[in-house]
Design an enzyme around this catalytic site. Structure first.
Site, PDB file in Angstrom:
ATOM      1  N   LYS A 104      73.750 -96.796   8.567  1.00 24.52           N
ATOM      2  CA  LYS A 104      74.352 -96.695   7.450  1.00 24.52           C
ATOM      3  C   LYS A 104      74.344 -95.607   5.996  1.00 24.52           C
ATOM      4  O   LYS A 104      73.708 -96.813   5.908  1.00 24.52           O
ATOM      5  CB  LYS A 104      75.529 -97.944   7.719  1.00 24.52           C
ATOM      6  CG  LYS A 104      75.237 -98.768   7.868  1.00 24.52           C
ATOM      7  CD  LYS A 104      75.237 -98.776   5.988  1.00 24.52           C
ATOM      8  CE  LYS A 104      73.841-100.606   5.959  1.00 24.52           C
ATOM      9  NZ  LYS A 104      74.374-100.816   4.203  1.00 24.52           N
ATOM     10  N   ASP A 110      76.271-107.075   9.103  1.00 28.37           N
ATOM     11  CA  ASP A 110      76.245-105.521   9.369  1.00 28.37           C
ATOM     12  C   ASP A 110      76.500-104.824  11.127  1.00 28.37           C
ATOM     13  O   ASP A 110      76.410-104.214  11.384  1.00 28.37           O
ATOM     14  CB  ASP A 110      75.300-104.941   9.110  1.00 28.37           C
ATOM     15  CG  ASP A 110      75.279-104.570   7.533  1.00 28.37           C
ATOM     16  OD1 ASP A 110      76.391-104.689   7.250  1.00 28.37           O
ATOM     17  OD2 ASP A 110      74.397-104.568   6.969  1.00 28.37           O
TER      18      ASP A 110
END
Ligand code: C5P
Length: 308
Positions: free
Chosen positions: A11, A144
Site C-alpha cells: 500500500k 495496517d
C-alpha cells in the site's frame, strides 16, 4: 489437504494525517490507503506445529535475516496462532512467504504477509471464518493488516484499523523508489512526537482531515491528486534519514506529478500521469542512482486473495 496460496498487496498512504499520541501508545490517524500492484505470496501446507520459511526481496544473506524473522517475531506466525486459537484448531502448517514487497519500507509488507496468511490458513484448515471475522483478527495483529485484507482504497481512522471504503474512479500509476536500508515505524512516530514537543512541527488535537484527497481521488485528475497528497510522517522520516530528500528531489526533477514518502518510509512514491509516464519515470529514476530498486505499480488493486 494440499498446499494453498494467497497473495496480498503493498500500500501507499495518499493521505496520512497523524493526531496526538494516545494512552495505548498508538496515534490517532486519518489516513487514505491505496493498495498497489506489488504482492507477497504466502503458501501454506500440512505440518506438525508451525514452520516458516521466507524467500525473495530483502531475505538475502547481506540484509534482511533479522528484518524478516522466521519465528514468532514474524507477524505471519502470530496470525497463524491467532486464527488457530479463535477457531479452536491446532496451529499445524508449513508456511512459505515469497516476498516482493521490501521489509521496513513503509509499504505494509509485513501486514500483507499476515493478511495473506489468514486467508490461506483459513482455507487450509477449513475454519470458514467470515470476512468480518478475518478483519477483526487482522486488527489484533497490526494497524495496517485490516487494509491488507480489504485492499482497494479506504479511509482508515482510529489507529488505522477502522476502515471505510473510498470511491476511486481511476487506475493511478506510481513509481516506487525503494531505499537500500529500511526505517523503523515506531522510530518515525517517536521522531514526530519529539519534533512536535519541541515546537518544530505543528500538531493539533485532531489528525488533519482526509477530505481533500478523497475528493481528488473521486475526480480522477492527476494534478488535483498531486496537490492534495500529504504525509505527516514525511518530516520525521526526513529528519532521521536526510538522504531521503535526494530521492524526493530526483522524482520531481524526473517529472513526477508529485512525490511523497510512503507511510513511515523510506520508500518514495512518485505519482505518474499515466502508464507510459510511469515507464518513463521508472527508467529515469533507475538511472538516477538514488534508489536500490525502482518499481512501477498501479492501484487500486484487491486485497488478500487465494491464488492458483
Ligand atoms: O500497528 P502496528 O504494529 O503496525 O504499529 C507499529 C508501531 O507503529 C506501533 O507500535 C506504534 O509505535 C506505531 N504506530 C502508532 N500509531 C498508529 C500506528 C502505529 O504510533 N496509528
Amino acid at each position: 489437504m494440499t498446499a494453498v496460496a494467497a497473495r496480498a498487496p503493498a500500500k501507499v498512504n495518499v493521505h496520512l494525517g497523524v493526531g496526538p499520541l494516545r494512552p495505548d501508545g498508538f496515534h490517532e490517524l486519518q489516513t487514505v490507503y491505496l493498495a498497489v500492484s506489488l504482492f507477497d505470496t504466502v503458501t501454506v501446507g500440512p505440518g506438525d506445529g508451525l514452520a516458516l520459511t521466507v524467500t525473495g526481496e530483502g531475505t538475502g544473506a547481506a540484509r534482511g535475516a533479522d528484518l524478516v524473522p522466521t519465528d514468532r517475531r514474524n507477524l505471519v506466525w502470530r496470525a497463524a496462532e491467532l486464527l488457530a486459537g479463535s477457531a479452536g484448531v491446532s496451529a499445524d502448517a508449513t508456511i512459505e512467504i515469497a516476498k516482493s514487497i521490501p521489509a521496513a519500507a513503509g509499504l505494509a509488507g509485513g501486514s500483507a504477509d499476515a493478511a495473506a496468511a489468514l486467508v490461506a490458513l483459513d482455507a487450509l484448515w477449513g475454519t470458514r471464518a467470515s470476512r468480518d471475522d478475518l478483519v477483526a483478527l487482522a486488527a489484533q495483529l497490526g494497524s495496517d493488516v485490516p487494509f491488507s485484507l480489504v485492499g482497494g482504497v479506504a479511509l482508515g481512522s482510529g489507529r488505522g484499523e477502522q476502515l471505510t471504503p473510498v470511491l476511486a474512479r481511476t487506475r493511478w500509476h506510481w513509481v516506487l523508489g525503494i531505499a537500500g536500508e529500511g526505517l523503523s515505524t515506531p522510530a518515525v512516530y517517536g521522531e514526530l512526537d519529539r519534533l512536535r514537543a519541541a515546537g518544530r512541527l505543528p500538531g493539533g488535537e485532531q489528525p488533519p482531515a482526509a477530505e481533500p484527497v478523497i475528493a481528488a481521488l473521486r475526480t480522477g485528475q492527476t494534478t488535483l491528486l498531486a496537490s492534495t497528497l500529504a504525509n505527516d510522517l514525511q518530516a520525521p522520516a526526513l529528519a532521521l534519514r536526510p538522504d531521503l530528500a535526494r530521492g524526493l528531489r530526483a522524482a520531481t526533477e524526473a517529472g513526477a506529478a508529485a512525490a511523497l514518502v510512503s507511510g513511515s518510509g523510506p520508500t518514495v512514491a512518485a505519482l505518474a500521469g499515466d502508464e507510459q509516464d510511469a515507464v518513463r519515470l521508472t527508467a529515469e529514476l533507475a538511472g538516477a542512482g538514488v534508489f536500490r530498486t525502482v518499481r512501477a505499480v498501479h492501484g487500486p488493486v484487491p486485497g488478500a486473495r487465494l491464488v492458483g
